[in-house]
Design a protein around this motif. Sequence first.
Motif, PDB file in Angstrom:
ATOM      1  N   TRP A 169     -32.268  68.385  21.408  1.00 36.87           N
ATOM      2  CA  TRP A 169     -32.195  69.547  20.516  1.00 36.87           C
ATOM      3  C   TRP A 169     -31.111  70.516  20.955  1.00 36.87           C
ATOM      4  N   GLY A 215     -35.795  77.819  14.608  1.00 38.39           N
ATOM      5  CA  GLY A 215     -36.643  77.224  13.573  1.00 38.39           C
ATOM      6  C   GLY A 215     -36.251  75.819  13.186  1.00 38.39           C
ATOM      7  N   TRP A 244     -31.663  73.402   5.866  1.00 36.76           N
ATOM      8  CA  TRP A 244     -31.514  73.344   7.330  1.00 36.76           C
ATOM      9  C   TRP A 244     -30.330  72.467   7.712  1.00 36.76           C
ATOM     10  N   ARG A 297     -35.761  73.071  15.014  1.00 38.60           N
ATOM     11  CA  ARG A 297     -36.561  72.031  15.673  1.00 38.60           C
ATOM     12  C   ARG A 297     -37.926  71.874  14.990  1.00 38.60           C
ATOM     13  N   GLU A 298     -38.563  73.002  14.721  1.00 35.98           N
ATOM     14  CA  GLU A 298     -39.883  72.966  14.088  1.00 35.98           C
ATOM     15  C   GLU A 298     -39.792  72.360  12.682  1.00 35.98           C
ATOM     16  N   ALA A 299     -38.749  72.741  11.957  1.00 34.18           N
ATOM     17  CA  ALA A 299     -38.580  72.235  10.587  1.00 34.18           C
ATOM     18  C   ALA A 299     -38.384  70.720  10.589  1.00 34.18           C
ATOM     19  N   CYS A 300     -37.581  70.233  11.540  1.00 33.89           N
ATOM     20  CA  CYS A 300     -37.357  68.777  11.627  1.00 33.89           C
ATOM     21  C   CYS A 300     -38.664  68.052  11.949  1.00 33.89           C
ATOM     22  N   ASN A 301     -39.400  68.589  12.919  1.00 33.31           N
ATOM     23  CA  ASN A 301     -40.649  67.934  13.311  1.00 33.31           C
ATOM     24  C   ASN A 301     -41.654  67.912  12.169  1.00 33.31           C
ATOM     25  N   ASP A 302     -41.727  69.002  11.438  1.00 29.75           N
ATOM     26  CA  ASP A 302     -42.650  69.067  10.305  1.00 29.75           C
ATOM     27  C   ASP A 302     -42.251  68.053   9.230  1.00 29.75           C
ATOM     28  N   GLU A 315     -32.804  76.578  21.352  1.00 30.33           N
ATOM     29  CA  GLU A 315     -33.512  77.158  20.205  1.00 30.33           C
ATOM     30  C   GLU A 315     -32.763  78.351  19.594  1.00 30.33           C
ATOM     31  N   GLU A 343     -41.583  63.733  18.824  1.00 28.94           N
ATOM     32  CA  GLU A 343     -41.368  64.642  19.960  1.00 28.94           C
ATOM     33  C   GLU A 343     -41.890  64.094  21.287  1.00 28.94           C
TER      34      GLU A 343
END
Length: 337
Positions: free
Chosen positions: A134, A142, A61, A144-149, A137, A125
């Motif tokens: 951010w 994807g 990413w 943003r979601e990958a970073c948060n995870d 999107e 977040e």
Amino acid sequence: MSPVLLGDEHGISVVDFKFFLDGSAQQEVADAILDSFKRIGFVYLVNHGIPGDKVKSMFDWSKRFFALPLEKKQLAPHPPGGTHHRGYSVPGQEKVSQHVYDDQELKGIRENAPDVKESFECGWEENAGMPNIWLPEEVLPGFREACNDFYWTCHETELQVLRAITVALGISEEHLIPHHKGHDNQLRLLHYPSVPVEDLEQERIKRIDAHSDFPSITLLLQDDVGGLEVEDPNHPGQFRSAPPVKDALVVNAGDFMMRWSNDVIRSTIHRVRAPPGMKTEDNMVPDRYSIPYFCAPEFTQVVECLPGTYSKEKPPKYAPISAKAYVMQRLSATYEP
Ligand code: CA
């Protein structure tokens, strides 16, 4: 050598964290980590609990993010000033180094060659005090979601390392764990672009100049390019290489942990230089990618020296301070106004 201690890279212990996570040799692992922290402020952990596929995916990413055209990356701009530490910073925006401290007092700021790197930062977040910035999107779906995870995956390992510190100090985990809920951590993606070897060697430019980290601990994932160097605490000004160790997480203690531990744990100055022996045919240093995760205590917490780090003979050196006051004071000195 014990199965816990796998080796040593210029004085930095390589520890198998598996035996802490599975509970089979917690004291031994904890002692090995604290020993390395006391000597040099850094330790390598293998089997650190962050799944290998997640690490690989986060590096992918990161590469995709930095490969975007500049005008796209600037759709998530890091705000000017040093107190809102989120979003994308173009090469040269940050002045990490040059803080000359004497105890707690800032003695001056040295001017140096620019650091040639770009970065992206995000945090929790829900952090209303420091909201994330951010990309739209659709620019990188994807991401943003990958970073948060990944942010919360790293938090799990952070808690385990902090637990190990409490085990080694022989104190209740209540002294460190409740202070670290992950709300004020920072995930940073870093890209050091390929540059001429000579420019780095002549110090016309730098990758990252000598600095110490300021929160509790930093978890650092680095690629196999290398170049990280750590100052020898007993010989200021002399640096040793901290080369990439396969699948290992580098963990280093920050200034806040040093203060918290009454200077038992060291926060050591480090930098990134030209990687030894690595250059392309046209005398360029390859790109380097790294992912540090800075672990800070909750800003609302006031901390005083940990029990087990002081005694009648060695009283606490530091007055209690709030995490927010400490971190903000350090952050605001890091960026140009
Ligand atoms: Ca650092």
